[in-house]
Scaffold this motif. Structure first.
Motif, PDB file in Angstrom:
ATOM      1  N   LEU A  98       0.753  -1.182   0.066  1.00 21.46           N
ATOM      2  CA  LEU A  98       0.008   0.117   0.265  1.00 21.46           C
ATOM      3  C   LEU A  98       0.715   1.404   0.084  1.00 21.46           C
ATOM      4  O   LEU A  98       0.632   2.243  -0.644  1.00 21.46           O
ATOM      5  CB  LEU A  98      -0.985  -0.021   1.380  1.00 21.46           C
ATOM      6  N   ILE A  99       1.917   0.965   0.784  1.00 25.19           N
ATOM      7  CA  ILE A  99       2.885   2.487   0.673  1.00 25.19           C
ATOM      8  C   ILE A  99       3.469   2.504  -0.586  1.00 25.19           C
ATOM      9  O   ILE A  99       3.395   3.760  -1.044  1.00 25.19           O
ATOM     10  CB  ILE A  99       4.147   2.227   1.722  1.00 25.19           C
ATOM     11  N   ALA A 103       1.812   1.659  -3.285  1.00 27.67           N
ATOM     12  CA  ALA A 103       1.027   2.045  -4.170  1.00 27.67           C
ATOM     13  C   ALA A 103       0.840   3.633  -4.063  1.00 27.67           C
ATOM     14  O   ALA A 103       0.374   4.392  -5.116  1.00 27.67           O
ATOM     15  CB  ALA A 103      -0.281   1.403  -4.094  1.00 27.67           C
ATOM     16  N   VAL A 104       0.672   4.123  -2.809  1.00 24.21           N
ATOM     17  CA  VAL A 104       0.691   5.375  -2.679  1.00 24.21           C
ATOM     18  C   VAL A 104       1.792   6.371  -3.170  1.00 24.21           C
ATOM     19  O   VAL A 104       1.420   7.358  -3.816  1.00 24.21           O
ATOM     20  CB  VAL A 104       0.480   5.823  -1.059  1.00 24.21           C
ATOM     21  N   LEU A 105       3.046   5.729  -3.048  1.00 22.81           N
ATOM     22  CA  LEU A 105       4.080   6.503  -3.632  1.00 22.81           C
ATOM     23  C   LEU A 105       4.049   6.542  -5.174  1.00 22.81           C
ATOM     24  O   LEU A 105       4.542   7.652  -5.734  1.00 22.81           O
ATOM     25  CB  LEU A 105       5.210   6.214  -3.038  1.00 22.81           C
ATOM     26  N   THR A 106       3.605   5.435  -5.806  1.00 19.68           N
ATOM     27  CA  THR A 106       3.643   5.401  -7.226  1.00 19.68           C
ATOM     28  C   THR A 106       2.452   6.201  -7.877  1.00 19.68           C
ATOM     29  O   THR A 106       2.702   7.073  -8.481  1.00 19.68           O
ATOM     30  CB  THR A 106       3.141   3.979  -7.590  1.00 19.68           C
ATOM     31  N   GLY A 107       1.085   6.354  -7.132  1.00 22.16           N
ATOM     32  CA  GLY A 107       0.117   7.060  -7.378  1.00 22.16           C
ATOM     33  C   GLY A 107      -0.465   7.096  -8.783  1.00 22.16           C
ATOM     34  O   GLY A 107       0.039   6.381  -9.526  1.00 22.16           O
TER      35      GLY A 107
END
Lengths: 116, 137
Positions: free
Chosen positions: A95-96, A98-102
């Motif tokens: 999830l981290i 995924a958030v960083l890739t965005g």
């Protein structure tokens, strides 16, 4: 009381999974990370929920080897908690990522550029 | 935290129970802290999603660490209680009163913090970001 956390958490991760499916083009590279993260988290919450339900519904009244059964269930519970803890770590790490890739820049529904 | 520094911390029962009950919660709490630190460090890159992501990971870290802290304090009380009942006269300590008063509300608070944090982080995945400078969008 524990259901109070697991049921909404399962719902949130399932909503995340559906949203990742719907917005997969917008998410671009992050889509697969989001799929994996929400899939793992949904599996962890769902698994915990099924185990908890099973654990609470066990009736050892009149059981021939009640003591052995309690020991077996406790050992299984400890082992499963470790699996769920590992699953949570993997899920939140994804999830981290995924958030960083965005989502792709420029295709987002919300943009900070007032000129559009 | 007073009980931790006096009686409970020294006992072997405390540490074995703490390891059994609290250790599985530690790695995921550390992941929340790492998530918080990474999102703070990369907040410019995250653009519009940064505030939601930082808030979400902060709530998750608070819930995770808070629950571990409360669990350890509760265990130190339990240890104290075991020692007390082995003596002739059991008595209700101030710690036990605090525990009975706060356990329910704190448990609920940690659950709500966790769920709101999870919802924020989920939302942060889908929130758009600032288009990079110098790149046509």
């Amino acid at each position: 009381m524990t259901y109070l956390q697991l049921v909404p958490a399962l719902c949130i991760s399932l909503v995340g999974l559906v949203l990742a499916c719907v917005f997969r083009h917008r998410l671009g590279r992050a889509a697969w990370l989001a799929f994996a993260a929400f899939g793992v988290l949904a599996a962890v919450y769902g698994g915990s929920l099924i185990w908890l339900h099973h654990f609470l519904s066990v009736n050892l009244f009149g059981h021939a080897n009640a003591d052995e059964e309690v020991l077996r269930l406790t050992a299984l519970s400890n082992r499963l908690h470790w699996w769920f803890a590992t699953g949570s770590v993997v899920g939140f790490a994804l999830l981290i990522a995924a958030v960083l890739t965005g989502p792709r820049a420029g295709t987002a529904g919300r943009t900070d550029d007032p000129t559009g | 935290m007073i009980a931790l520094t006096t009686g409970g911390l020294m006992s072997a029962v405390f540490w074995s129970e703490a390891a059994r009950l609290m250790w599985p919660r530690v790695p995921v709490a550390l992941v929340f802290v790492v998530g918080l630190l990474v999102t703070i460090a990369l907040r410019r890159r995250l653009g519009a999603g940064a505030r939601v992501a930082i808030g979400g990971f902060a709530l998750l870290a608070l819930a995770g660490l808070g629950r571990i802290g409360w669990g350890l304090w509760t265990l130190s009380l339990w240890d104290e209680l075991v020692e007390m009942t082995s003596e002739s006269e059991p008595r209700q300590s101030a710690g036990m009163e605090i525990y009975h008063f706060l356990n329910g509300p704190l448990d609920l608070a940690f659950k709500i913090l966790y769920l709101v944090g999870l919802a924020c982080v989920t939302a942060a995945v889908f929130v758009g970001r600032k288009p990079r400078a110098g790149r046509p969008s």
